[in-house]
Design a protein around this motif. Structure first.
Motif, PDB file in Angstrom:
ATOM      1  N   ASN A 294       0.818  -1.217   0.000  1.00 20.60           N
ATOM      2  CA  ASN A 294       0.000   0.000   0.000  1.00 20.60           C
ATOM      3  C   ASN A 294       0.849   1.264   0.000  1.00 20.60           C
ATOM      4  OD1 ASN A 294      -2.213  -1.610  -0.009  1.00 20.60           O
ATOM      5  ND2 ASN A 294      -2.988  -1.030   1.997  1.00 20.60           N
ATOM      6  N   LYS A 295       1.903   1.257   0.834  1.00 22.25           N
ATOM      7  CA  LYS A 295       2.782   2.426   0.872  1.00 22.25           C
ATOM      8  C   LYS A 295       3.582   2.547  -0.420  1.00 22.25           C
ATOM      9  CE  LYS A 295       3.342   2.421   5.910  1.00 22.25           C
ATOM     10  NZ  LYS A 295       4.313   2.301   7.038  1.00 22.25           N
ATOM     11  N   LEU A 296       3.957   1.404  -0.961  1.00 21.68           N
ATOM     12  CA  LEU A 296       4.781   1.395  -2.165  1.00 21.68           C
ATOM     13  C   LEU A 296       4.065   2.056  -3.335  1.00 21.68           C
ATOM     14  CD1 LEU A 296       7.493   0.286  -3.315  1.00 21.68           C
ATOM     15  CD2 LEU A 296       6.227  -1.770  -3.993  1.00 21.68           C
ATOM     16  N   VAL A 297       2.753   1.857  -3.436  1.00 26.05           N
ATOM     17  CA  VAL A 297       2.001   2.388  -4.581  1.00 26.05           C
ATOM     18  C   VAL A 297       1.090   3.551  -4.207  1.00 26.05           C
ATOM     19  CG1 VAL A 297       2.028   0.117  -5.698  1.00 26.05           C
ATOM     20  CG2 VAL A 297       0.080   0.767  -4.259  1.00 26.05           C
ATOM     21  N   LYS A 298       1.159   3.992  -2.934  1.00 23.20           N
ATOM     22  CA  LYS A 298       0.272   5.059  -2.442  1.00 23.20           C
ATOM     23  C   LYS A 298      -1.201   4.685  -2.703  1.00 23.20           C
ATOM     24  CE  LYS A 298       3.729   8.701  -3.027  1.00 23.20           C
ATOM     25  NZ  LYS A 298       4.067  10.010  -3.650  1.00 23.20           N
ATOM     26  N   TRP A 299      -1.551   3.524  -2.177  1.00 21.46           N
ATOM     27  CA  TRP A 299      -2.853   2.926  -2.455  1.00 21.46           C
ATOM     28  C   TRP A 299      -4.022   3.830  -2.057  1.00 21.46           C
ATOM     29  CZ3 TRP A 299      -4.576  -1.101  -5.196  1.00 21.46           C
ATOM     30  CH2 TRP A 299      -5.871  -1.570  -4.952  1.00 21.46           C
ATOM     31  N   SER A 300      -3.958   4.418  -0.874  1.00 28.48           N
ATOM     32  CA  SER A 300      -5.074   5.245  -0.388  1.00 28.48           C
ATOM     33  C   SER A 300      -5.371   6.395  -1.338  1.00 28.48           C
ATOM     34  CB  SER A 300      -4.762   5.791   1.007  1.00 28.48           C
ATOM     35  OG  SER A 300      -4.656   4.734   1.937  1.00 28.48           O
ATOM     36  N   GLU A 301      -4.316   7.057  -1.817  1.00 27.26           N
ATOM     37  CA  GLU A 301      -4.506   8.162  -2.741  1.00 27.26           C
ATOM     38  C   GLU A 301      -5.053   7.670  -4.073  1.00 27.26           C
ATOM     39  OE1 GLU A 301      -1.919   7.512  -0.920  1.00 27.26           O
ATOM     40  OE2 GLU A 301      -0.961   9.319  -0.108  1.00 27.26           O
ATOM     41  N   ALA A 302      -4.597   6.495  -4.509  1.00 30.40           N
ATOM     42  CA  ALA A 302      -5.010   5.965  -5.807  1.00 30.40           C
ATOM     43  C   ALA A 302      -6.495   5.614  -5.820  1.00 30.40           C
ATOM     44  CB  ALA A 302      -4.175   4.744  -6.172  1.00 30.40           C
ATOM     45  N   VAL A 303      -6.961   4.924  -4.770  1.00 27.85           N
ATOM     46  CA  VAL A 303      -8.376   4.516  -4.762  1.00 27.85           C
ATOM     47  C   VAL A 303      -9.284   5.726  -4.557  1.00 27.85           C
ATOM     48  CG1 VAL A 303      -7.918   2.148  -4.043  1.00 27.85           C
ATOM     49  CG2 VAL A 303      -8.270   3.916  -2.300  1.00 27.85           C
ATOM     50  N   ALA A 304      -8.803   6.702  -3.813  1.00 25.26           N
ATOM     51  CA  ALA A 304      -9.596   7.914  -3.633  1.00 25.26           C
ATOM     52  C   ALA A 304      -9.736   8.659  -4.967  1.00 25.26           C
ATOM     53  CB  ALA A 304      -8.955   8.817  -2.595  1.00 25.26           C
ATOM     54  N   ALA A 305      -8.697   8.622  -5.788  1.00 20.30           N
ATOM     55  CA  ALA A 305      -8.715   9.328  -7.069  1.00 20.30           C
ATOM     56  C   ALA A 305      -9.732   8.749  -8.039  1.00 20.30           C
ATOM     57  CB  ALA A 305      -7.323   9.302  -7.703  1.00 20.30           C
ATOM     58  N   VAL A 306     -10.075   7.465  -7.878  1.00 23.28           N
ATOM     59  CA  VAL A 306     -11.050   6.852  -8.792  1.00 23.28           C
ATOM     60  C   VAL A 306     -12.431   6.750  -8.142  1.00 23.28           C
ATOM     61  CG1 VAL A 306      -9.247   5.553  -9.969  1.00 23.28           C
ATOM     62  CG2 VAL A 306     -10.504   4.469  -8.090  1.00 23.28           C
ATOM     63  N   GLY A 307     -12.602   7.448  -7.007  1.00 23.87           N
ATOM     64  CA  GLY A 307     -13.907   7.471  -6.351  1.00 23.87           C
ATOM     65  C   GLY A 307     -14.213   6.236  -5.532  1.00 23.87           C
ATOM     66  N   ALA A 308     -13.172   5.586  -5.010  1.00 30.39           N
ATOM     67  CA  ALA A 308     -13.393   4.358  -4.239  1.00 30.39           C
ATOM     68  C   ALA A 308     -12.596   4.400  -2.936  1.00 30.39           C
ATOM     69  CB  ALA A 308     -13.007   3.128  -5.060  1.00 30.39           C
ATOM     70  N   ALA A 309     -12.665   5.517  -2.227  1.00 32.45           N
ATOM     71  CA  ALA A 309     -11.923   5.658  -0.966  1.00 32.45           C
ATOM     72  C   ALA A 309     -12.287   4.517  -0.021  1.00 32.45           C
ATOM     73  CB  ALA A 309     -12.250   7.002  -0.325  1.00 32.45           C
ATOM     74  N   GLY A 310     -11.268   3.962   0.620  1.00 28.66           N
ATOM     75  CA  GLY A 310     -11.499   2.874   1.560  1.00 28.66           C
ATOM     76  C   GLY A 310     -11.434   1.492   0.940  1.00 28.66           C
TER      77      GLY A 310
END
Length: 395
Positions: A294-310
């Motif tokens: 998750n940290k390696l790919v900045k997962w939280s920011e990525a899923v939030a960017a596509v409208g799928a936070a969490g």
């Protein structure tokens, strides 16, 4: 020995200096045993003897000394002696017992455990903030341990885990991505991990299965992925490469054609030429760890960017399962095979009518009802039999 009524008495009852009564009876091995409890009244002790005699007659009597082993000791032995447990499962069982079971019940002898005690234990867990899901998992594990004590080792007569609904968990429904969101999320990833998102989603893969894929498992011409093995993360040992989670986990999965161009590009840019080269690795070529991905790919920011936070990474597999279940003609067995499940239980979850379809059906029904109500009725009026209305006029 006959009693006053001339009937043979099984065992004997004596009054203790404390004023309570103790039951004694002959065991099948010829020894004399004392009851595992004392009684306030003599009649209660005598009823106890009747119960013991009946158990022996039905061959249901269990030597109380056999059940004196502590739950903590027996549970540890139970885990050690379970055949074919995966290392991660062993670790999970020991963690669950040590965290949620043995601190409360570990010191109790098996034959002293009863249903009210189990109910109180579960209530305490929930009161201390343990989730319903975790409490259910701990309860199921404890029930399995004690079931072995009943049926296989014959240490206790009945399993005290008899609390209705305690084994059920109701986790929150996990989110499902739309197909455009899947491709958008892949674009949010660093280049070497974009194909990973597509393969995990459209192949319904578990994390350990995905990171264990090797070049020989990928056929970009046929568009298939072969699952033969999986990595398991084990604290203190590291990554362990072994078979998939179940026998059904060994499978070959066809990917949609739309995912193949990115996969081919990935194979050419990031995968070694040897058949054993792992398909998805870090920039240094090392095996990926779920804990730091998750940290390696900045997962939280990525899923939030596509409208799928969490969204969790495992939700990609959930998305793939959901998409597979909607495919026209997909049977329960087809879904089970794609998911890698022996049991139909998980696959059945994805066969329920989805909300969008259900709402669409309800809306169509509503329109039909409203249209029917707006149309004037063409039925002829019913004739009256009480002398009023058209029937009376015709007469």
């Amino acid at each position: 020995m006959p009693n006053r009524d001339g009937h043979r008495r099984f065992g004997s009852v004596r009054k203790l200096p404390s004023g309570r009564y103790q039951a004694r009876y002959p065991a099948p091995d010829g020894t004399t045993r004392s009851g595992d409890q004392t009684f306030a009244r003599k009649a209660e002790a005598e009823r106890y003897l009747i119960l013991i005699e009946a158990q022996m007659a039905r061959r249901e009597w269990i030597d109380p000394d056999r059940g004196k082993i502590r739950l903590q000791d027996y549970a540890e032995r139970w885990i050690t002696e379970r055949p074919n447990l995966r290392p991660r499962t062993v670790h999970l069982y020991r963690w669950t017992l040590g965290k949620h079971v043995t601190p409360y019940l570990g010191g109790m002898p098996l034959n002293r455990l009863d249903t009210p005690m189990i109910r109180e234990w579960r209530t305490r867990l929930l009161a201390q903030g343990v989730s319903l899901t975790m409490a259910a998992k701990a309860y199921r594990l404890l029930r399995a341990v004690l079931m072995t004590a009943v049926k296989e080792d014959e240490l206790i007569r009945v399993n005290p885990c008899r609390i209705k609904g305690a084994d059920q968990e109701k986790p929150a429904e996990r989110p499902v991505l739309s197909v455009p969101q899947v491709f958008a999320l892949a674009e949010q990833m660093p280049a070497r991990f974009r194909a990973l998102v597509l393969v995990v989603t459209f192949g319904s893969l578990r994390w350990g299965e995905a990171v264990a894929l090797q070049r020989s498992d990928i056929d970009t011409s046929a568009g298939t992925v072969q699952v033969r093995q999986a990595f398991v993360e084990h604290r203190g040992t590291g990554l362990i490469l072994g078979p998939p989670k179940s026998r059904a986990g060994v499978r070959t999965i066809a990917l949609p054609r739309a995912a193949l161009p990115l996969l081919r590009e990935h194979m050419g840019n990031y995968v070694g030429t040897a058949p054993t080269a792992f398909v998805f690795t870090s920039e240094t070529g090392r095996t990926l760890w779920r804990g730091n991905f998750n940290k390696l790919v900045k997962w939280s920011e990525a899923v939030a960017a596509v409208g799928a936070a969490g969204l969790h990474f495992h939700d990609l597999r959930h998305t793939g399962n959901d998409l597979a279940s909607r495919a026209p003609g997909a049977s329960l067995r087809d879904i089970m095979a794609r998911m890698g499940h022996d049991s139909p239980r998980a696959a059945l979850i994805y066969q329920h009518a989805n909300r969008e379809a259900d709402l669409g059906i309800a809306e169509a029904m509503d329109k039909a009802v409203q249209a029917a109500r707006r149309k004037p009725s063409k039925r002829k009026p019913k004739r009256s039999h009480n002398g009023d209305g058209p029937a009376a006029e015709a007469g």
